[in-house]
Write an enzyme that holds these catalytic residues in place. Sequence first.
Site, short mmCIF file in Angstrom:
data_model
loop_
_atom_site.label_atom_id
_atom_site.label_comp_id
_atom_site.label_asym_id
_atom_site.label_seq_id
_atom_site.Cartn_x
_atom_site.Cartn_y
_atom_site.Cartn_z
N ASP A 1 36.83 43.19 43.79
CA ASP A 1 35.69 42.26 43.77
C ASP A 1 34.39 43.00 44.10
O ASP A 1 34.39 43.96 44.87
CB ASP A 1 35.95 41.14 44.80
CG ASP A 1 35.06 39.94 44.55
OD1 ASP A 1 34.35 39.91 43.52
OD2 ASP A 1 35.07 39.03 45.40
N ASN B 1 31.84 43.86 41.62
CA ASN B 1 31.19 44.63 40.55
C ASN B 1 29.81 44.07 40.23
O ASN B 1 28.85 44.82 40.05
CB ASN B 1 32.02 44.55 39.25
CG ASN B 1 33.35 45.24 39.37
OD1 ASN B 1 33.61 45.90 40.36
ND2 ASN B 1 34.20 45.07 38.38
N HIS C 1 30.84 46.55 36.12
CA HIS C 1 32.22 46.58 35.63
C HIS C 1 32.58 47.97 35.11
O HIS C 1 33.70 48.45 35.30
CB HIS C 1 32.42 45.52 34.53
CG HIS C 1 32.24 44.11 35.01
ND1 HIS C 1 32.85 43.63 36.15
CD2 HIS C 1 31.50 43.08 34.52
CE1 HIS C 1 32.51 42.36 36.33
NE2 HIS C 1 31.68 42.00 35.36
N ASN D 1 38.02 33.58 34.92
CA ASN D 1 36.93 34.45 34.44
C ASN D 1 36.53 34.14 32.98
O ASN D 1 35.45 34.54 32.54
CB ASN D 1 37.32 35.93 34.55
CG ASN D 1 37.35 36.44 35.97
OD1 ASN D 1 38.10 37.37 36.30
ND2 ASN D 1 36.55 35.85 36.85
N ARG E 1 33.00 32.84 32.40
CA ARG E 1 31.79 33.66 32.57
C ARG E 1 31.01 33.76 31.25
O ARG E 1 31.56 33.47 30.18
CB ARG E 1 32.18 35.07 33.04
CG ARG E 1 32.75 35.04 34.43
CD ARG E 1 32.81 36.41 35.03
NE ARG E 1 33.24 36.29 36.42
CZ ARG E 1 33.07 37.20 37.35
NH1 ARG E 1 32.51 38.34 37.05
NH2 ARG E 1 33.48 37.00 38.58
C1 FPP Z 1 35.16 40.99 40.19
O1 FPP Z 1 33.83 41.36 40.42
C2 FPP Z 1 35.75 41.83 39.15
C3 FPP Z 1 36.14 41.38 37.94
C4 FPP Z 1 36.02 39.97 37.52
C5 FPP Z 1 36.71 42.29 36.93
C6 FPP Z 1 37.40 43.51 37.41
C7 FPP Z 1 37.29 44.53 36.35
C8 FPP Z 1 37.18 45.86 36.52
C9 FPP Z 1 37.28 46.49 37.84
C10 FPP Z 1 36.92 46.80 35.38
C11 FPP Z 1 37.83 46.69 34.21
C12 FPP Z 1 39.27 46.76 34.55
C13 FPP Z 1 40.12 47.72 34.15
C14 FPP Z 1 41.54 47.65 34.54
C15 FPP Z 1 39.70 48.87 33.34
P1 FPP Z 1 32.69 40.27 40.19
O2 FPP Z 1 32.13 40.46 38.83
O3 FPP Z 1 33.23 38.90 40.46
O4 FPP Z 1 31.67 40.68 41.28
P2 FPP Z 1 30.67 39.72 42.07
O5 FPP Z 1 31.52 38.81 42.92
O6 FPP Z 1 29.88 40.68 42.88
O7 FPP Z 1 29.88 38.99 41.04
#
Ligand code: FPP
Length: 239
Positions: A11, A13, A28, A59, A62
């Site tokens: 979490d 990104n 991401h 998700n 989004r």
């Molecule tokens: C949550 O952060 C993360 C995700 C919804 C996606 C996770 C994906 C990756 C780490 C990259 C792609 C995956 C692979 C396996 C190559 P968020 O976007 O909810 O962060 P926030 O809460 O700060 O908005």
Amino acid sequence: MLPRHVAIIMDGNGRWAEGRGTDRTLGHTQGAEAVRQVVRHARKRGLEVLTLFAFSSLNWGRPTDEVAALMHLLEEFLVEEEQELIDNDIRLVAIGERAFLPRSVRDLLTRVEQRTAHCAGMRLVLAVSYDGRRDMVEAIRRLTDMARRGELLPADVHEPLLLEHLSTGDLPDVDLLIRTSGEKRLSGFLPIEACYAELVFVDTLWPDFQTTDLDEAMLEYARRERRFGLTGAQVCVPA
Ligand code: FPP
């Protein structure tokens, strides 16, 4: 003691990117880089299973461009890491609602699963379009189908049978569950599989998560006393 199965909710990104005044998708992209490092490190440390929450069923809600960017990153990861996984004896498995994924992602997942099927060093489980409750419903559907065909009686339904029919049916329980970014929720991730897991919440945003953070979480795990309902005296092994 080393956990057999580590699961991670990656979490933060979006916040990582927003904090730099850039587009969320850059977060991401950096997150995918952290995935590569952590997978390699987990293998080096001798984990049996590493499960990553790459995309939850929720998700899909989004913005379309963010979803597209995540699907693209997943494709890129699968293409670029295939040989690396084979070379490091890592078997890839995907869980989640595969039918909802774009054809290209589905095909790649199937291809990498097949090409790494013989690898026995570690299992890398990608939860994509995954939600634990939905997975539970699927398991129950499989059992009721068996009952309808006369292959199962109500008395035959027991805990191991239900666990077997989850998408994680052939994996050990989660020992250690890590969530980054300071949030302290499970968000539908492996609700049955992680019900006895040690939970470690770290403030680090996922793109900043380092291999040393994984080591630190595993040290924290090793320090915990896992009692599974027993008393401390019962689980304490005499020297
Ligand atoms: C949550 O952060 C993360 C995700 C919804 C996606 C996770 C994906 C990756 C780490 C990259 C792609 C995956 C692979 C396996 C190559 P968020 O976007 O909810 O962060 P926030 O809460 O700060 O908005």
